[in-house]
Structure formats: structure tokens, C-alpha cells
Design a protein around this motif. Structure first.
Motif, short mmCIF file in Angstrom:
data_model
loop_
_atom_site.label_atom_id
_atom_site.label_comp_id
_atom_site.label_asym_id
_atom_site.label_seq_id
_atom_site.Cartn_x
_atom_site.Cartn_y
_atom_site.Cartn_z
N PRO A 132 -12.78 -13.42 2.26
CA PRO A 132 -12.76 -12.06 2.35
C PRO A 132 -11.37 -11.67 3.36
CG PRO A 132 -15.22 -12.49 2.31
CD PRO A 132 -14.18 -13.87 2.26
N SER A 133 -10.91 -10.61 3.15
CA SER A 133 -9.64 -10.56 3.96
C SER A 133 -9.47 -8.98 4.21
CB SER A 133 -8.25 -11.01 3.40
OG SER A 133 -8.39 -12.62 3.16
N THR A 134 -8.96 -8.72 5.61
CA THR A 134 -8.81 -7.36 6.15
C THR A 134 -7.66 -6.75 5.12
OG1 THR A 134 -7.40 -7.79 7.72
CG2 THR A 134 -9.70 -7.67 8.11
N VAL A 135 -7.47 -5.52 5.01
CA VAL A 135 -6.21 -4.89 4.31
C VAL A 135 -5.28 -5.52 5.23
CG1 VAL A 135 -5.05 -2.83 3.86
CG2 VAL A 135 -7.43 -3.01 3.68
N GLY A 136 -5.15 -5.46 6.57
CA GLY A 136 -3.73 -5.74 7.31
C GLY A 136 -3.61 -7.27 7.06
N LEU A 137 -4.52 -8.15 6.84
CA LEU A 137 -4.14 -9.64 6.35
C LEU A 137 -3.39 -9.79 5.17
CD1 LEU A 137 -7.24 -11.52 7.71
CD2 LEU A 137 -5.09 -11.57 8.81
N VAL A 138 -4.11 -8.74 4.05
CA VAL A 138 -3.28 -9.14 3.04
C VAL A 138 -1.91 -8.46 2.96
CG1 VAL A 138 -3.61 -8.02 0.49
CG2 VAL A 138 -5.55 -8.67 1.77
N ALA A 139 -1.70 -7.34 3.83
CA ALA A 139 -0.52 -6.62 3.87
C ALA A 139 0.49 -7.72 4.72
CB ALA A 139 -0.67 -5.39 4.61
N GLU A 140 0.16 -8.38 5.48
CA GLU A 140 0.82 -9.18 6.42
C GLU A 140 1.81 -10.07 5.50
OE1 GLU A 140 -0.79 -12.76 9.08
OE2 GLU A 140 -0.95 -10.80 10.02
N GLY A 141 3.29 -9.89 5.75
CA GLY A 141 4.37 -10.62 4.98
C GLY A 141 4.39 -10.15 3.75
N SER A 142 3.77 -9.16 3.22
CA SER A 142 4.05 -8.63 1.83
C SER A 142 5.26 -8.10 1.51
CB SER A 142 2.78 -8.02 1.20
OG SER A 142 2.65 -6.51 1.89
N GLY A 143 5.70 -7.51 2.74
CA GLY A 143 6.99 -6.50 2.49
C GLY A 143 6.49 -5.18 2.12
N VAL A 144 5.10 -4.77 2.40
CA VAL A 144 4.87 -3.55 1.93
C VAL A 144 3.89 -3.08 2.99
CG1 VAL A 144 3.31 -2.08 0.02
CG2 VAL A 144 4.50 -4.16 -0.49
N ASP A 145 4.43 -1.69 3.30
CA ASP A 145 3.39 -0.91 4.32
C ASP A 145 2.03 -0.91 4.07
OD1 ASP A 145 3.78 0.97 6.51
OD2 ASP A 145 2.49 2.30 5.32
N MET A 146 1.27 -0.84 5.04
CA MET A 146 -0.16 -1.09 5.07
C MET A 146 -1.12 -0.05 4.27
SD MET A 146 -2.77 -2.81 8.03
CE MET A 146 -3.55 -1.53 8.61
N SER A 147 -0.22 1.09 4.47
CA SER A 147 -0.81 2.31 3.77
C SER A 147 -0.83 2.23 2.27
CB SER A 147 -0.30 3.63 4.31
OG SER A 147 0.99 3.81 3.81
N VAL A 148 0.54 1.66 1.77
CA VAL A 148 0.64 1.40 0.28
C VAL A 148 -0.28 0.29 0.11
CG1 VAL A 148 2.33 0.78 -1.40
CG2 VAL A 148 3.19 2.26 0.77
N VAL A 149 -0.36 -0.84 0.62
CA VAL A 149 -1.19 -1.90 0.39
C VAL A 149 -2.81 -1.32 0.22
CG1 VAL A 149 -2.45 -4.00 1.14
CG2 VAL A 149 0.17 -3.52 1.32
#
Length: 131
Positions: free
Chosen positions: A47-64
Motif C-alpha cells: 500500500p502506498s500513499t497518494v503522494g508516493l504514487v504521484a512522486e516522479g509521475s510528472g502529474v500534479d498530486m490533485s490529478v493523481v
């Protein structure tokens, strides 16, 4: 067996397809960014936080977060709130079951491996003659 009874048998065999071909599931998997986020989440293997999933994705956290919400609504991931953080995990068993059930329903609908081809229409026939 006449054509009418064949059509009834075929309809009975294929009745499960409608429930398995969920527009929400396919909508969730139709966006390349969502698929990318799903893969990122699966590769983490925990399990991962939204922030961890967003990290390095090039997408804003709200969009993730919005993308993960669509995946959650489709039943592809599970999200749980712990304090201020939302933790997500891939529902691999759910995804595997959906795909297995869909494959089984398709095979029951067309056991020979291919449904009969659509007969050519007059329009198709006439366009072939022109070329």
C-alpha cells in the motif's frame, strides 16, 4: 436445431457478458495516465500513499488523486484513509477474477474461438467492386 433456437441458446450463453463489460472498468483502464499510475502502484508491491504514487509521475498530486479515485470506483484499487493520508493498493485478485470471468463468458459465447463473421452488406459489396 433451427436458427431461432440457436439464437436463444447463444443469447443465454452470452447473457453474462453485459455485466462483465462494465463501462466504469474500461473507462478506468482507457486512460494511459491511469494505467501508468496503476502500474506504479503495483510495482511498489505494498500500500502506498497518494503522494508516493504521484512522486516522479510528472502529474500534479490533485490529478493523481482524481485518477486514483476513478480506479477505486471501478474496483481496481482499494483506498483507505489513515489520519490525513490516503493509502492505496491494487486489487490484483479482483482484476484477475474479472478478466478470467470475461474470458470464460467470451468462450461460452463463441466456443469455436471466433464468432461467425458479419455477412457483407450491399454497400460493402458494391465498394469492393469499385476498387
Amino acid at each position: 436445431m433451427n436458427k431461432r433456437s440457436q439464437a436463444k441458446d447463444s443469447a443465454a450463453c452470452c447473457s453474462g457478458l453485459k455485466s462483465l463489460l462494465s463501462p466504469g472498468l474500461f473507462k478506468a483502464l482507457a486512460d494511459p495516465k491511469r494505467v501508468s499510475l496503476l502500474v506504479r502502484l503495483a510495482e511498489r508491491r505494498e500500500p502506498s500513499t497518494v503522494g508516493l504514487v504521484a512522486e516522479g509521475s510528472g502529474v500534479d498530486m490533485s490529478v493523481v488523486s482524481r485518477h486514483l479515485g476513478i480506479l477505486r470506483d471501478a474496483g481496481i484499487i482499494e483506498c483507505r484513509k489513515r489520519g490525513k493520508e490516503v493509502w492505496c493498493s491494487v486489487q490484483t485478485g479482483v482484476i484477475a477474477k474479472i478478466l478470467r470471468d470475461l474470458a470464460d463468458a467470451l468462450e461460452a459465447c463463441c466456443p469455436s474461438g471466433a464468432c461467425p463473421p458479419v455477412p457483407p452488406t450491399a454497400e460493402r459489396t458494391s465498394s469492393r467492386k469499385r476498387t
